[in-house]
Design a protein around this motif. Structure first.
Motif, PDB file in Angstrom:
ATOM      1  N   LYS A 166       1.928  -5.452  -9.919  1.00 31.30           N
ATOM      2  CA  LYS A 166       0.637  -5.788  -9.330  1.00 31.30           C
ATOM      3  C   LYS A 166      -0.323  -4.625  -9.586  1.00 31.30           C
ATOM      4  CE  LYS A 166       2.614  -8.776  -5.759  1.00 31.30           C
ATOM      5  NZ  LYS A 166       2.696  -9.069  -4.307  1.00 31.30           N
ATOM      6  N   PHE A 167      -1.567  -4.799  -9.162  1.00 32.44           N
ATOM      7  CA  PHE A 167      -2.580  -3.777  -9.372  1.00 32.44           C
ATOM      8  C   PHE A 167      -3.161  -3.349  -8.033  1.00 32.44           C
ATOM      9  CE2 PHE A 167      -2.447  -6.247 -13.239  1.00 32.44           C
ATOM     10  CZ  PHE A 167      -2.554  -5.306 -14.250  1.00 32.44           C
ATOM     11  N   LEU A 168      -3.538  -2.082  -7.962  1.00 34.29           N
ATOM     12  CA  LEU A 168      -4.322  -1.572  -6.851  1.00 34.29           C
ATOM     13  C   LEU A 168      -5.724  -1.356  -7.385  1.00 34.29           C
ATOM     14  CD1 LEU A 168      -3.937  -0.612  -3.880  1.00 34.29           C
ATOM     15  CD2 LEU A 168      -3.654   1.703  -4.792  1.00 34.29           C
ATOM     16  N   ALA A 169      -6.732  -1.941  -6.738  1.00 36.03           N
ATOM     17  CA  ALA A 169      -8.085  -1.900  -7.288  1.00 36.03           C
ATOM     18  C   ALA A 169      -9.102  -1.518  -6.218  1.00 36.03           C
ATOM     19  CB  ALA A 169      -8.460  -3.248  -7.888  1.00 36.03           C
ATOM     20  N   VAL A 170     -10.100  -0.738  -6.644  1.00 33.66           N
ATOM     21  CA  VAL A 170     -11.236  -0.389  -5.798  1.00 33.66           C
ATOM     22  C   VAL A 170     -12.362  -1.356  -6.115  1.00 33.66           C
ATOM     23  CG1 VAL A 170     -12.850   1.404  -5.109  1.00 33.66           C
ATOM     24  CG2 VAL A 170     -10.560   2.038  -5.895  1.00 33.66           C
ATOM     25  N   GLU A 183     -12.801  -2.847   0.250  1.00 30.42           N
ATOM     26  CA  GLU A 183     -12.929  -1.585  -0.487  1.00 30.42           C
ATOM     27  C   GLU A 183     -11.756  -1.374  -1.442  1.00 30.42           C
ATOM     28  OE1 GLU A 183     -13.285   3.246   0.398  1.00 30.42           O
ATOM     29  OE2 GLU A 183     -13.559   1.792   2.013  1.00 30.42           O
ATOM     30  N   LEU A 184     -10.545  -1.545  -0.946  1.00 25.86           N
ATOM     31  CA  LEU A 184      -9.338  -1.344  -1.745  1.00 25.86           C
ATOM     32  C   LEU A 184      -8.432  -2.550  -1.528  1.00 25.86           C
ATOM     33  CD1 LEU A 184      -7.892   0.844  -3.549  1.00 25.86           C
ATOM     34  CD2 LEU A 184      -6.700   1.552  -1.477  1.00 25.86           C
ATOM     35  N   ALA A 185      -7.873  -3.088  -2.620  1.00 29.52           N
ATOM     36  CA  ALA A 185      -7.092  -4.321  -2.492  1.00 29.52           C
ATOM     37  C   ALA A 185      -5.938  -4.347  -3.470  1.00 29.52           C
ATOM     38  CB  ALA A 185      -7.981  -5.540  -2.724  1.00 29.52           C
ATOM     39  N   LEU A 186      -4.906  -5.120  -3.119  1.00 29.96           N
ATOM     40  CA  LEU A 186      -3.821  -5.449  -4.037  1.00 29.96           C
ATOM     41  C   LEU A 186      -4.222  -6.681  -4.829  1.00 29.96           C
ATOM     42  CD1 LEU A 186      -0.574  -5.022  -1.876  1.00 29.96           C
ATOM     43  CD2 LEU A 186      -1.259  -3.652  -3.853  1.00 29.96           C
ATOM     44  N   LEU A 187      -4.038  -6.620  -6.153  1.00 31.55           N
ATOM     45  CA  LEU A 187      -4.301  -7.758  -7.016  1.00 31.55           C
ATOM     46  C   LEU A 187      -2.985  -8.249  -7.603  1.00 31.55           C
ATOM     47  CD1 LEU A 187      -7.329  -6.403  -9.124  1.00 31.55           C
ATOM     48  CD2 LEU A 187      -7.354  -7.315  -6.798  1.00 31.55           C
ATOM     49  N   ASN A 188      -2.872  -9.559  -7.799  1.00 32.32           N
ATOM     50  CA  ASN A 188      -1.678 -10.073  -8.468  1.00 32.32           C
ATOM     51  C   ASN A 188      -1.843  -9.965  -9.984  1.00 32.32           C
ATOM     52  OD1 ASN A 188      -3.311 -12.221  -9.303  1.00 32.32           O
ATOM     53  ND2 ASN A 188      -2.613 -13.579  -7.657  1.00 32.32           N
ATOM     54  N   THR A 195      -4.211  -9.042  -1.287  1.00 34.55           N
ATOM     55  CA  THR A 195      -4.204  -8.460   0.051  1.00 34.55           C
ATOM     56  C   THR A 195      -5.219  -7.323   0.139  1.00 34.55           C
ATOM     57  OG1 THR A 195      -1.817  -8.887   0.210  1.00 34.55           O
ATOM     58  CG2 THR A 195      -2.785  -7.407   1.842  1.00 34.55           C
ATOM     59  N   PRO A 196      -6.195  -7.382   1.044  1.00 31.34           N
ATOM     60  CA  PRO A 196      -7.052  -6.214   1.275  1.00 31.34           C
ATOM     61  C   PRO A 196      -6.229  -5.070   1.883  1.00 31.34           C
ATOM     62  CG  PRO A 196      -8.044  -8.221   2.156  1.00 31.34           C
ATOM     63  CD  PRO A 196      -6.613  -8.540   1.836  1.00 31.34           C
ATOM     64  N   VAL A 197      -6.509  -3.855   1.454  1.00 37.54           N
ATOM     65  CA  VAL A 197      -5.802  -2.678   1.972  1.00 37.54           C
ATOM     66  C   VAL A 197      -6.728  -1.839   2.846  1.00 37.54           C
ATOM     67  CG1 VAL A 197      -4.533  -0.581   1.352  1.00 37.54           C
ATOM     68  CG2 VAL A 197      -4.269  -2.647  -0.042  1.00 37.54           C
ATOM     69  N   ILE A 198      -7.965  -1.629   2.391  1.00 41.26           N
ATOM     70  CA  ILE A 198      -8.967  -0.881   3.148  1.00 41.26           C
ATOM     71  C   ILE A 198     -10.265  -1.676   3.113  1.00 41.26           C
ATOM     72  CG2 ILE A 198     -10.306   1.255   3.332  1.00 41.26           C
ATOM     73  CD1 ILE A 198      -8.055   2.727   1.942  1.00 41.26           C
ATOM     74  N   MET A 199     -10.947  -1.758   4.257  1.00 36.69           N
ATOM     75  CA  MET A 199     -12.240  -2.425   4.342  1.00 36.69           C
ATOM     76  C   MET A 199     -13.342  -1.370   4.470  1.00 36.69           C
ATOM     77  SD  MET A 199     -11.133  -5.517   4.187  1.00 36.69           S
ATOM     78  CE  MET A 199     -12.605  -6.502   4.555  1.00 36.69           C
ATOM     79  N   ASN A 237       4.007   3.050  -4.167  1.00 35.10           N
ATOM     80  CA  ASN A 237       3.873   2.243  -5.371  1.00 35.10           C
ATOM     81  C   ASN A 237       3.960   0.749  -5.109  1.00 35.10           C
ATOM     82  OD1 ASN A 237       3.415   4.020  -7.713  1.00 35.10           O
ATOM     83  ND2 ASN A 237       5.321   4.974  -7.055  1.00 35.10           N
ATOM     84  N   ASP A 238       3.974   0.362  -3.827  1.00 34.49           N
ATOM     85  CA  ASP A 238       3.797  -1.034  -3.455  1.00 34.49           C
ATOM     86  C   ASP A 238       2.405  -1.280  -2.883  1.00 34.49           C
ATOM     87  OD1 ASP A 238       6.341  -1.992  -4.189  1.00 34.49           O
ATOM     88  OD2 ASP A 238       7.204  -1.153  -2.362  1.00 34.49           O
ATOM     89  N   GLY A 239       1.580  -0.207  -2.824  1.00 37.65           N
ATOM     90  CA  GLY A 239       0.217  -0.344  -2.325  1.00 37.65           C
ATOM     91  C   GLY A 239       0.064  -0.171  -0.833  1.00 37.65           C
ATOM     92  N   ASN A 240       1.070   0.404  -0.162  1.00 34.08           N
ATOM     93  CA  ASN A 240       0.986   0.640   1.279  1.00 34.08           C
ATOM     94  C   ASN A 240       0.513   2.066   1.544  1.00 34.08           C
ATOM     95  OD1 ASN A 240       2.268  -1.933   2.038  1.00 34.08           O
ATOM     96  ND2 ASN A 240       4.113  -1.020   1.155  1.00 34.08           N
ATOM     97  N   ILE A 241      -0.414   2.229   2.498  1.00 35.65           N
ATOM     98  CA  ILE A 241      -0.864   3.566   2.870  1.00 35.65           C
ATOM     99  C   ILE A 241       0.253   4.287   3.616  1.00 35.65           C
ATOM    100  CG2 ILE A 241      -2.556   4.907   4.189  1.00 35.65           C
ATOM    101  CD1 ILE A 241      -4.501   2.580   3.864  1.00 35.65           C
ATOM    102  N   THR A 242       0.574   5.494   3.182  1.00 37.68           N
ATOM    103  CA  THR A 242       1.601   6.295   3.857  1.00 37.68           C
ATOM    104  C   THR A 242       1.011   7.490   4.592  1.00 37.68           C
ATOM    105  OG1 THR A 242       2.008   7.572   1.828  1.00 37.68           O
ATOM    106  CG2 THR A 242       3.368   5.609   2.189  1.00 37.68           C
ATOM    107  N   GLU A 243      -0.131   7.997   4.111  1.00 35.41           N
ATOM    108  CA  GLU A 243      -0.788   9.136   4.767  1.00 35.41           C
ATOM    109  C   GLU A 243      -2.284   9.056   4.528  1.00 35.41           C
ATOM    110  OE1 GLU A 243       2.669  12.617   4.514  1.00 35.41           O
ATOM    111  OE2 GLU A 243       1.053  12.583   3.049  1.00 35.41           O
TER     112      GLU A 243
END
Length: 369
Positions: A166-170, A183-188, A195-199, A237-243
């Motif tokens: 998948k892709f992580l995109a701004v 703002e930041l999203a997972l793309l297939n 999935t939106p990651v950051i709004m 590397n799955d697109g989850n925020i850890t810190e």
């Protein structure tokens, strides 16, 4: 009309303040980084930070593979990929700096683009580029042969390939409809938002873009930062925020009202400091660029000793070179051929015997931790 302001029009420093962005990830740590009270060190001595770098001359065999800058560098097991966005070009090199392939296809047809603004490489060596003018992502094979493209219904500033294909995109702040405020999203794999990651928060100026947001893939994960934002995110590397790292600059921080209307408060930025460009946070050191009172500066902050080395990178090349990427746990910088010390010898190449037109840039690779 949307207005783009490059970093060179703003430049260096550090900014705190601002509301937290809404995120869809849960259970991650927020770490405060205080850059108000640091000890400045001499910038001609990095021996406590780096060992001697490995140098790679990026050779130039003809005018087609000549590049003027290294806006982004990706290193794989076999190749080095360098993007020169101003010249709409990506060049692949061998590990010895010999050009292998050149991608520079300007146009509107299959496999062509008008405005290259980012690229990434998958584990098979396939290349993906983002055309910011035609709103499409193009896929090429390892030989830079056109394979496929996807028209997208939203603007992308930056993107990165994840290990799960998948892709992580701004996404740009001015997207509308169902993409508004993402703002930041997972793309297939079809470049659709999954999935939106950051709004975006309520203090983003949707009419002005001050440089592109940056994603940087490292051994620690993927770092994300947007200029005029005091937060740096680390994702797995799955697109989850850890810190999340929140940088503080005290009275020099950009105020929320200034972030919301950059043009109106433009003169205020002469007294502001904020992170800009690529920022990476490792356990021992933080590397990146800040804009301080309208001047770009590159910095290395040693966390344990609280010492910071800051150099002008607007009109000068820093002693360690211009930061342009990270490969695993190695920091990549570049020095233009015309600025490099020609008395050094490199694996059979003696620069004193070479014409400056024989090579474009020198890459410097530093083991960081």
């Amino acid at each position: 009309m949307k207005q783009f302001i490059p970093i060179s029009a703003l430049l260096l420093a550090l900014v705190p303040g601002g509301c937290a962005h809404e995120t869809t990830s849960a259970n991650y740590a927020t770490i405060a980084v205080d850059l108000q009270h640091v000890d400045k060190c001499e910038t001609d001595d990095y021996t406590e930070v780096f060992t001697e770098p490995r140098y790679t001359l990026l050779r130039s065999l003809d005018k087609n593979d000549m590049i003027g800058t290294a806006d982004k560098v990706v290193v794989t097991d076999d190749l080095i990929y360098v993007a020169d966005f101003r010249n709409n070009k990506v060049v692949s090199y061998s590990k010895r700096g010999i050009p292998q392939k050149v991608l520079c296809r300007i146009g509107r047809g299959p496999g062509e683009y008008l405005l290259l603004c980012d690229f990434c490489v998958d584990e098979d060596g396939n290349l993906y580029v983002n055309d910011a003018r035609l709103n499409k992502v193009i896929k090429y094979d390892a030989g830079f042969n056109f394979m496929n493209d996807w028209e997208i219904r939203y603007d992308i500033e930056s993107f990165e390939m994840l290990d799960n294909n998948k892709f992580l995109a701004v996404l740009s702040a001015w997207n509308e409809g169902k993409y508004e405020n993402i703002e930041l999203a997972l793309l297939n794999g079809e470049m659709e938002v999954e999935t939106p990651v950051i709004m975006y928060d309520e203090f983003v100026d949707r009419n002005v873009e001050i440089a592109h947001a940056v994603l940087c893939k490292t051994d620690r994960g993927i770092f994300y930062h947007r200029t005029i934002d005091d937060n740096v995110y680390l994702l797995d590397n799955d697109g989850n925020i850890t810190e999340k790292y929140h940088f503080s600059f005290g009275e020099q921080s950009v105020r929320d009202k200034e972030r919301l209307n950059v043009e109106k408060y433009w003169d205020n930025f002469k007294n502001r400091t904020f992170l800009c460009g690529q920022i990476v946070v490792f356990p021992e050191n933080v590397y990146g660029t800040l804009c301080d009172k309208m001047e770009n500066r590159q910095f290395v902050w040693t966390r344990g000793s609280n010492e910071i080395r800051i150099e002008n990178c607007q009109d000068e090349i820093p002693n360690i070179g211009m930061i342009c990427g990270v490969a695993g746990n190695r920091l990549i910088t570049y020095i233009p051929a015309s600025d490099f010390d020609a008395t050094r010898n490199f694996e059979g190449f003696n620069l004193t015997d070479m014409d400056v037109d024989d090579y474009s840039l020198v890459l410097c690779t530093y083991e960081i931790e």
